[in-house]
Scaffold this motif. Sequence first.
Motif, PDB file in Angstrom:
ATOM      1  N   GLY A  63      43.588  37.691  22.588  1.00 47.80           N
ATOM      2  CA  GLY A  63      42.882  37.268  23.782  1.00 47.80           C
ATOM      3  C   GLY A  63      42.906  38.236  24.944  1.00 47.80           C
ATOM      4  N   SER A  64      43.296  39.485  24.703  1.00 46.47           N
ATOM      5  CA  SER A  64      43.182  40.483  25.766  1.00 46.47           C
ATOM      6  C   SER A  64      43.035  41.884  25.173  1.00 46.47           C
ATOM      7  N   PHE A  65      42.657  42.833  26.040  1.00 43.89           N
ATOM      8  CA  PHE A  65      42.474  44.225  25.599  1.00 43.89           C
ATOM      9  C   PHE A  65      43.771  44.870  25.130  1.00 43.89           C
ATOM     10  N   LYS A  66      44.912  44.258  25.462  1.00 50.76           N
ATOM     11  CA  LYS A  66      46.198  44.857  25.106  1.00 50.76           C
ATOM     12  C   LYS A  66      46.288  45.133  23.597  1.00 50.76           C
ATOM     13  N   ASP A  67      45.539  44.366  22.810  1.00 53.53           N
ATOM     14  CA  ASP A  67      45.592  44.541  21.353  1.00 53.53           C
ATOM     15  C   ASP A  67      45.127  45.931  20.911  1.00 53.53           C
ATOM     16  N   GLY A  91      52.388  39.008  30.949  1.00 54.01           N
ATOM     17  CA  GLY A  91      52.008  37.961  29.987  1.00 54.01           C
ATOM     18  C   GLY A  91      51.268  38.470  28.772  1.00 54.01           C
ATOM     19  N   ASN A  92      50.178  39.185  28.993  1.00 52.75           N
ATOM     20  CA  ASN A  92      49.349  39.577  27.857  1.00 52.75           C
ATOM     21  C   ASN A  92      49.980  40.656  26.980  1.00 52.75           C
ATOM     22  N   THR A  93      50.703  41.575  27.580  1.00 54.07           N
ATOM     23  CA  THR A  93      51.378  42.587  26.759  1.00 54.07           C
ATOM     24  C   THR A  93      52.417  41.920  25.857  1.00 54.07           C
ATOM     25  N   ILE A 189      36.525  47.871  36.632  1.00 58.80           N
ATOM     26  CA  ILE A 189      37.665  47.447  35.812  1.00 58.80           C
ATOM     27  C   ILE A 189      38.815  46.958  36.705  1.00 58.80           C
ATOM     28  N   PRO A 190      39.511  45.891  36.288  1.00 59.03           N
ATOM     29  CA  PRO A 190      40.689  45.451  37.045  1.00 59.03           C
ATOM     30  C   PRO A 190      41.811  46.483  36.899  1.00 59.03           C
ATOM     31  N   VAL A 191      42.617  46.624  37.949  1.00 59.56           N
ATOM     32  CA  VAL A 191      43.719  47.589  37.890  1.00 59.56           C
ATOM     33  C   VAL A 191      45.033  46.904  38.262  1.00 59.56           C
ATOM     34  N   GLY A 192      45.976  46.968  37.327  1.00 57.90           N
ATOM     35  CA  GLY A 192      47.322  46.446  37.572  1.00 57.90           C
ATOM     36  C   GLY A 192      48.313  47.581  37.431  1.00 57.90           C
ATOM     37  N   ASN A 193      48.770  47.779  36.206  1.00 57.42           N
ATOM     38  CA  ASN A 193      49.672  48.894  35.937  1.00 57.42           C
ATOM     39  C   ASN A 193      48.895  50.208  35.807  1.00 57.42           C
ATOM     40  N   ALA A 194      47.572  50.098  35.732  1.00 54.95           N
ATOM     41  CA  ALA A 194      46.630  51.231  35.783  1.00 54.95           C
ATOM     42  C   ALA A 194      46.519  52.027  34.480  1.00 54.95           C
ATOM     43  N   GLY A 195      47.016  51.474  33.398  1.00 51.75           N
ATOM     44  CA  GLY A 195      46.859  52.141  32.106  1.00 51.75           C
ATOM     45  C   GLY A 195      45.428  52.076  31.600  1.00 51.75           C
ATOM     46  N   ASN A 196      44.796  50.922  31.777  1.00 49.27           N
ATOM     47  CA  ASN A 196      43.490  50.741  31.155  1.00 49.27           C
ATOM     48  C   ASN A 196      42.409  51.606  31.793  1.00 49.27           C
ATOM     49  N   ILE A 197      42.410  51.703  33.116  1.00 49.48           N
ATOM     50  CA  ILE A 197      41.398  52.547  33.770  1.00 49.48           C
ATOM     51  C   ILE A 197      41.581  54.004  33.308  1.00 49.48           C
ATOM     52  N   ALA A 264      48.001  38.541  35.976  1.00 45.56           N
ATOM     53  CA  ALA A 264      47.966  39.694  35.064  1.00 45.56           C
ATOM     54  C   ALA A 264      47.990  41.024  35.824  1.00 45.56           C
ATOM     55  N   ILE A 265      47.592  41.000  37.092  1.00 45.20           N
ATOM     56  CA  ILE A 265      47.592  42.239  37.882  1.00 45.20           C
ATOM     57  C   ILE A 265      48.509  42.116  39.104  1.00 45.20           C
ATOM     58  N   ARG A 266      49.510  41.283  38.975  1.00 49.30           N
ATOM     59  CA  ARG A 266      50.496  41.111  40.063  1.00 49.30           C
ATOM     60  C   ARG A 266      51.547  42.209  39.915  1.00 49.30           C
ATOM     61  N   CYS A 310      36.732  33.798  31.542  1.00 52.23           N
ATOM     62  CA  CYS A 310      37.710  34.897  31.511  1.00 52.23           C
ATOM     63  C   CYS A 310      38.872  34.563  32.445  1.00 52.23           C
ATOM     64  N   GLU A 311      39.893  35.369  32.386  1.00 51.66           N
ATOM     65  CA  GLU A 311      41.043  35.194  33.282  1.00 51.66           C
ATOM     66  C   GLU A 311      40.661  35.534  34.720  1.00 51.66           C
ATOM     67  N   PRO A 312      41.406  35.001  35.692  1.00 48.15           N
ATOM     68  CA  PRO A 312      41.171  35.418  37.084  1.00 48.15           C
ATOM     69  C   PRO A 312      41.223  36.942  37.239  1.00 48.15           C
ATOM     70  N   ALA A 313      42.229  37.581  36.665  1.00 49.25           N
ATOM     71  CA  ALA A 313      42.364  39.037  36.811  1.00 49.25           C
ATOM     72  C   ALA A 313      41.129  39.770  36.276  1.00 49.25           C
ATOM     73  N   SER A 314      40.517  39.233  35.251  1.00 48.73           N
ATOM     74  CA  SER A 314      39.353  39.875  34.648  1.00 48.73           C
ATOM     75  C   SER A 314      38.132  39.789  35.557  1.00 48.73           C
ATOM     76  N   ALA A 315      37.974  38.628  36.186  1.00 42.14           N
ATOM     77  CA  ALA A 315      36.784  38.377  36.999  1.00 42.14           C
ATOM     78  C   ALA A 315      36.668  39.359  38.152  1.00 42.14           C
TER      79      ALA A 315
HETATM   80  C1  PLP Z   1      47.125  44.019  31.544  1.00 36.10           C
HETATM   81  C2  PLP Z   1      45.983  43.348  32.190  1.00 36.10           C
HETATM   82  C3  PLP Z   1      45.291  43.922  33.266  1.00 36.10           C
HETATM   83  C4  PLP Z   1      45.717  45.203  33.930  1.00 36.10           C
HETATM   84  O1  PLP Z   1      45.573  46.324  33.108  1.00 36.10           O
HETATM   85  P1  PLP Z   1      46.397  47.657  33.501  1.00 36.10           P
HETATM   86  O2  PLP Z   1      46.184  48.557  32.365  1.00 36.10           O
HETATM   87  O3  PLP Z   1      47.813  47.211  33.654  1.00 36.10           O
HETATM   88  O4  PLP Z   1      45.835  48.142  34.770  1.00 36.10           O
HETATM   89  C5  PLP Z   1      44.194  43.262  33.768  1.00 36.10           C
HETATM   90  N1  PLP Z   1      43.789  42.086  33.268  1.00 36.10           N
HETATM   91  C6  PLP Z   1      44.430  41.497  32.236  1.00 36.10           C
HETATM   92  C7  PLP Z   1      43.933  40.188  31.741  1.00 36.10           C
HETATM   93  C8  PLP Z   1      45.545  42.104  31.669  1.00 36.10           C
HETATM   94  O5  PLP Z   1      46.172  41.510  30.667  1.00 36.10           O
END
Ligand code: PLP
Length: 377
Positions: A63-67, A91-93, A189-197, A264-266, A310-315
């Motif tokens: 259920g997330s890009f982490k896969d 959570g998602n990782t 793109i949402p940015v949390g830990n900033a790996g995905n961007i 997810a992006i806290r 989608c999740e709040p962080a995704s929106a």
């Molecule tokens: C991990 C995650 C993010 C943040 O991605 P980063 O690579 O940490 O910036 C955003 N949204 C969701 C739903 C996530 O699981």
Amino acid sequence: MIRPNYYNGIIERYRDRLPVDEETRVITLCEGDTALIRLENIEKEIGLGIELYAKFEGLNPTGSFKDRGMTMAVTQAVSEGAQAIICASTGNTSASAAAYAARAGIRAFVLIPQGKIALGKLAQAMIEGACVIQIKGNFDDGMRIVKEVAAAAPVTIVNSINPYRLQGQKTAAFEIIDALGRAPDIHGIPVGNAGNISAYWVGYSEYAAVLPATASCSFCEERCRYPSAAVVQGRPRMFGYQAAGAAPFIRGEMVDDPETVATAIRIGRPQSWDLAWAAVNESGGAFASLSDEEILKTQRMLAEKEGIFCEPASAISVGGVLRDVKNGTIAPGSLITCTLTGHGLKDPDTAIKQSEGPVIEIPAELDAVKRAILENL
Ligand SMILES: *Cc1c(COP(=O)(O)O)cnc(C)c1O
């Protein structure tokens, strides 16, 4: 034997662009190949010749890009003989690490902030047999501890500081270009830990046969095989969006007590700080922040107008680009893609709390149901 038309995940699909050998045992749950959904109804409302797509990463196996990153990180860990993996997670990782560890037959340890992860994610990690460690602290505390533990114990870190994670995640950019036949003008793109961007930027750069500044990581010097021929010309401008209460990239410095409904992006101390800045600066993009209110409003809008939960962080990605179209930062006529990072079902509490749709309680009788329908048509 793999049947000719059987889809078997991102590593098989993009094998020649990923650090695997013929003999590598691939740990996969058939992740990737997610839908790129055109947001037709929102497009009509915003006008201005905008073409808008959502890459719905909530459709991955956990259920997330982490896969995408986890298949690569766990495949590598297993090939190096690892018996256990560890991560800090919002959570998602943890859900993804637990699933791929189960698949590989190894142990997963996950550190999560107590009371601050969506219930669905906790359920996933638990039933997938991970050792769940709740800490009285936030993600950044967990990340610091995980780094210290991994230096002293025989466990492989599968957070996005593991360069194999980004290698797997770059495949989402490949899929977008494969689907559109060109690079988008803008990617939000949402940015949390900033790996995905950072991973998307590697992917877009690789398809354009350009070496990004991000390629100077030690991993890329060793293993990246950038193609000589470009698949497409050009790369998108990268727009990274953060929650206002957890916005170190907008503030220009780390944040000590990040707070947002988008759990997810806290994150206040993003690990891929330099890579993410390189992605935004090289691409001519920007970072911006949205309030929790704007985030939830966009989550609801995507569900109500497009049927996408989608999740709040995704929106935040869609909320961000729509605001940037309105304020002129993004030009009319742009082709925009947004990553919807995770599935809304992960966090039903937040969704129910803010839903306006009527829940009507009536007797189990035909007349009562008829009346309810007529009153709500
Ligand atoms: C991990 C995650 C993010 C943040 O991605 P980063 O690579 O940490 O910036 C955003 N949204 C969701 C739903 C996530 O699981």
